[in-house]
Design a protein around this motif. Sequence first.
Motif, PDB file in Angstrom:
ATOM      1  N   GLU A 191     121.605 -20.884  27.194  1.00 42.31           N
ATOM      2  CA  GLU A 191     122.530 -20.245  28.133  1.00 42.31           C
ATOM      3  C   GLU A 191     123.355 -21.269  28.909  1.00 42.31           C
ATOM      4  O   GLU A 191     124.536 -21.046  29.195  1.00 42.31           O
ATOM      5  N   SER A 192     122.756 -22.411  29.234  1.00 42.07           N
ATOM      6  CA  SER A 192     123.432 -23.381  30.103  1.00 42.07           C
ATOM      7  C   SER A 192     124.658 -23.998  29.436  1.00 42.07           C
ATOM      8  O   SER A 192     125.601 -24.396  30.116  1.00 42.07           O
ATOM      9  N   VAL A 193     124.653 -24.081  28.115  1.00 39.54           N
ATOM     10  CA  VAL A 193     125.784 -24.721  27.434  1.00 39.54           C
ATOM     11  C   VAL A 193     127.016 -23.826  27.393  1.00 39.54           C
ATOM     12  O   VAL A 193     128.095 -24.280  26.994  1.00 39.54           O
ATOM     13  N   LEU A 194     126.896 -22.583  27.832  1.00 43.07           N
ATOM     14  CA  LEU A 194     128.025 -21.661  27.809  1.00 43.07           C
ATOM     15  C   LEU A 194     128.874 -21.737  29.075  1.00 43.07           C
ATOM     16  O   LEU A 194     129.914 -21.089  29.148  1.00 43.07           O
ATOM     17  N   ARG A 195     128.453 -22.534  30.041  1.00 50.17           N
ATOM     18  CA  ARG A 195     129.164 -22.566  31.322  1.00 50.17           C
ATOM     19  C   ARG A 195     130.498 -23.317  31.210  1.00 50.17           C
ATOM     20  O   ARG A 195     130.723 -24.053  30.247  1.00 50.17           O
ATOM     21  N   ASP A 196     131.343 -23.156  32.220  1.00 55.49           N
ATOM     22  CA  ASP A 196     132.587 -23.911  32.351  1.00 55.49           C
ATOM     23  C   ASP A 196     132.232 -25.255  32.986  1.00 55.49           C
ATOM     24  O   ASP A 196     131.935 -25.342  34.168  1.00 55.49           O
ATOM     25  N   PHE A 197     132.247 -26.317  32.186  1.00 51.31           N
ATOM     26  CA  PHE A 197     131.791 -27.622  32.665  1.00 51.31           C
ATOM     27  C   PHE A 197     132.687 -28.174  33.767  1.00 51.31           C
ATOM     28  O   PHE A 197     132.226 -28.951  34.601  1.00 51.31           O
ATOM     29  N   SER A 198     133.958 -27.789  33.793  1.00 54.83           N
ATOM     30  CA  SER A 198     134.846 -28.324  34.818  1.00 54.83           C
ATOM     31  C   SER A 198     134.539 -27.735  36.195  1.00 54.83           C
ATOM     32  O   SER A 198     134.733 -28.398  37.219  1.00 54.83           O
ATOM     33  N   GLU A 199     134.047 -26.503  36.234  1.00 48.98           N
ATOM     34  CA  GLU A 199     133.710 -25.849  37.503  1.00 48.98           C
ATOM     35  C   GLU A 199     132.226 -25.979  37.849  1.00 48.98           C
ATOM     36  O   GLU A 199     131.849 -26.039  39.016  1.00 48.98           O
ATOM     37  N   HIS A 200     131.392 -26.019  36.824  1.00 45.01           N
ATOM     38  CA  HIS A 200     129.943 -26.074  37.027  1.00 45.01           C
ATOM     39  C   HIS A 200     129.362 -27.205  36.166  1.00 45.01           C
ATOM     40  O   HIS A 200     128.708 -26.953  35.144  1.00 45.01           O
ATOM     41  N   ALA A 235     130.747 -36.115  43.208  1.00 46.09           N
ATOM     42  CA  ALA A 235     131.935 -35.366  43.609  1.00 46.09           C
ATOM     43  C   ALA A 235     132.479 -34.665  42.369  1.00 46.09           C
ATOM     44  O   ALA A 235     132.683 -35.311  41.326  1.00 46.09           O
ATOM     45  N   ILE A 236     132.675 -33.370  42.461  1.00 50.67           N
ATOM     46  CA  ILE A 236     133.231 -32.598  41.347  1.00 50.67           C
ATOM     47  C   ILE A 236     134.742 -32.798  41.354  1.00 50.67           C
ATOM     48  O   ILE A 236     135.430 -32.419  42.302  1.00 50.67           O
ATOM     49  N   THR A 237     135.271 -33.390  40.307  1.00 47.28           N
ATOM     50  CA  THR A 237     136.654 -33.868  40.333  1.00 47.28           C
ATOM     51  C   THR A 237     137.675 -32.738  40.431  1.00 47.28           C
ATOM     52  O   THR A 237     138.708 -32.887  41.076  1.00 47.28           O
ATOM     53  N   LYS A 238     137.392 -31.595  39.809  1.00 50.83           N
ATOM     54  CA  LYS A 238     138.355 -30.500  39.869  1.00 50.83           C
ATOM     55  C   LYS A 238     138.522 -30.022  41.301  1.00 50.83           C
ATOM     56  O   LYS A 238     139.631 -29.701  41.740  1.00 50.83           O
ATOM     57  N   HIS A 239     137.430 -29.996  42.057  1.00 45.29           N
ATOM     58  CA  HIS A 239     137.492 -29.584  43.459  1.00 45.29           C
ATOM     59  C   HIS A 239     138.256 -30.621  44.281  1.00 45.29           C
ATOM     60  O   HIS A 239     139.009 -30.269  45.203  1.00 45.29           O
ATOM     61  N   VAL A 240     138.067 -31.903  43.956  1.00 45.07           N
ATOM     62  CA  VAL A 240     138.761 -32.973  44.672  1.00 45.07           C
ATOM     63  C   VAL A 240     140.265 -32.888  44.430  1.00 45.07           C
ATOM     64  O   VAL A 240     141.078 -33.000  45.360  1.00 45.07           O
ATOM     65  N   LEU A 241     140.651 -32.681  43.180  1.00 43.27           N
ATOM     66  CA  LEU A 241     142.075 -32.672  42.837  1.00 43.27           C
ATOM     67  C   LEU A 241     142.821 -31.520  43.509  1.00 43.27           C
ATOM     68  O   LEU A 241     144.022 -31.629  43.762  1.00 43.27           O
ATOM     69  N   ARG A 242     142.123 -30.451  43.820  1.00 43.34           N
ATOM     70  CA  ARG A 242     142.761 -29.325  44.505  1.00 43.34           C
ATOM     71  C   ARG A 242     143.216 -29.689  45.914  1.00 43.34           C
ATOM     72  O   ARG A 242     144.055 -29.010  46.497  1.00 43.34           O
ATOM     73  N   THR A 243     142.662 -30.758  46.453  1.00 46.42           N
ATOM     74  CA  THR A 243     143.034 -31.178  47.808  1.00 46.42           C
ATOM     75  C   THR A 243     144.180 -32.184  47.810  1.00 46.42           C
ATOM     76  O   THR A 243     144.669 -32.552  48.884  1.00 46.42           O
ATOM     77  N   MET A 244     144.633 -32.623  46.632  1.00 49.89           N
ATOM     78  CA  MET A 244     145.671 -33.647  46.541  1.00 49.89           C
ATOM     79  C   MET A 244     147.057 -33.007  46.499  1.00 49.89           C
ATOM     80  O   MET A 244     147.228 -31.885  46.021  1.00 49.89           O
ATOM     81  N   SER A 245     148.052 -33.740  46.966  1.00 43.80           N
ATOM     82  CA  SER A 245     149.428 -33.260  46.926  1.00 43.80           C
ATOM     83  C   SER A 245     149.970 -33.303  45.501  1.00 43.80           C
ATOM     84  O   SER A 245     149.470 -34.044  44.644  1.00 43.80           O
ATOM     85  N   ASP A 246     151.030 -32.519  45.253  1.00 43.63           N
ATOM     86  CA  ASP A 246     151.660 -32.532  43.935  1.00 43.63           C
ATOM     87  C   ASP A 246     152.204 -33.921  43.605  1.00 43.63           C
ATOM     88  O   ASP A 246     152.131 -34.366  42.448  1.00 43.63           O
ATOM     89  N   ALA A 247     152.728 -34.606  44.595  1.00 44.55           N
ATOM     90  CA  ALA A 247     153.281 -35.945  44.362  1.00 44.55           C
ATOM     91  C   ALA A 247     152.180 -36.912  43.934  1.00 44.55           C
ATOM     92  O   ALA A 247     152.359 -37.702  42.986  1.00 44.55           O
ATOM     93  N   ASP A 248     151.029 -36.852  44.597  1.00 41.54           N
ATOM     94  CA  ASP A 248     149.919 -37.716  44.215  1.00 41.54           C
ATOM     95  C   ASP A 248     149.390 -37.356  42.831  1.00 41.54           C
ATOM     96  O   ASP A 248     149.073 -38.246  42.024  1.00 41.54           O
ATOM     97  N   LEU A 249     149.301 -36.074  42.534  1.00 39.22           N
ATOM     98  CA  LEU A 249     148.810 -35.656  41.221  1.00 39.22           C
ATOM     99  C   LEU A 249     149.706 -36.189  40.108  1.00 39.22           C
ATOM    100  O   LEU A 249     149.216 -36.610  39.044  1.00 39.22           O
ATOM    101  N   GLU A 250     151.009 -36.198  40.346  1.00 39.20           N
ATOM    102  CA  GLU A 250     151.939 -36.707  39.335  1.00 39.20           C
ATOM    103  C   GLU A 250     151.733 -38.203  39.118  1.00 39.20           C
ATOM    104  O   GLU A 250     151.677 -38.677  37.975  1.00 39.20           O
TER     105      GLU A 250
END
Length: 333
Positions: free
Chosen positions: A60-69, A186-201
Amino acid sequence: MSSALIDRYDFVFTPDEVEQYKKLLLDVGGNPYFGYEDYKAAIATAAELVPSRFRDFCHESVLRDFSEHPFVVIGNAPIDDDLPVFDPTDPVADKYRKKKTFVAEGFLSTYAVLTGTEIIAHLTVNDGDFFHDIYPKRSMHESQSQKTLGTLRFHRDFTNHFVCPDFVNTLTLRDTPENEVYSTFAITKHVLRTMSDADLEILSQSRFHTPFDDVSRASTRLTLGEAKDHPIILDGQGGVKVFEGRTAALDDEAARSLDRFLQALHANKQLRISVPGDSVTFSNHHVIHGREVQQIRDPESLSRRWLLKTHNVFSLGNFEEYFLDDRPGVVNG
């Protein structure tokens, strides 16, 4: 700061299950350090006999969304009863001499089988062992590697290596209850949500450089050459490539974005203290991790702290071009 992971387990073995599992692994023949292919074949058979509740959990565990969990935390996993203390001058060679049972290796091996992943090795780490230790080595106490005695800053394992594992699997064998030693995440997807669009680019452009890690660079077996420049953000699912204090920006604008990204990692940092029998698995692409050594009350205990570790991939077939001709699964680098 995010809440600590210390109280969260996804699965905990019962006393009866762990004893059944341990007996099964003690009956597995072969040596995982000398004759790995025979050992791997024996493990494939043993995996079919693992306690059924854990087999179901793995499927069951391998079915998860690895980016979120990206985490799986297991408690009371089987480990060896006899855990020798190693010579800090060369703990790996001493392990070969002193470790006579392979319960911990067996758990990580059967876990790989049950989750449909495969263990990969690098020639630059312990000459290609498939199981290696988070255990201090005297000559590398001040390094930024799993052999350090101190704090290990935020990083992705094999940050800028040409073969980067998909998962990091750890199993705590001996902890340091007298000291405050935290695993950090630190879960990277959660971190990236806090960054500005300019920084993400900017972070998505190849304006950064990370040299090869300390363990790989310390190898005397081969010369790796120079690592390639790279972006920090690798995809839209939270995949990142960074080693705090080692990754450098190639221009001032990129340096400012990198600083803000590192600050965001620490702002979203989670702490965990593991006890013997704790297994923590995480996606190496979606988690940046490290270790913080804070209060030290017993330095001798710290020098004996021991976790066993594997690097796993979805398929060894994805990396065949990099393997040694006579050692399947061992990267020539």
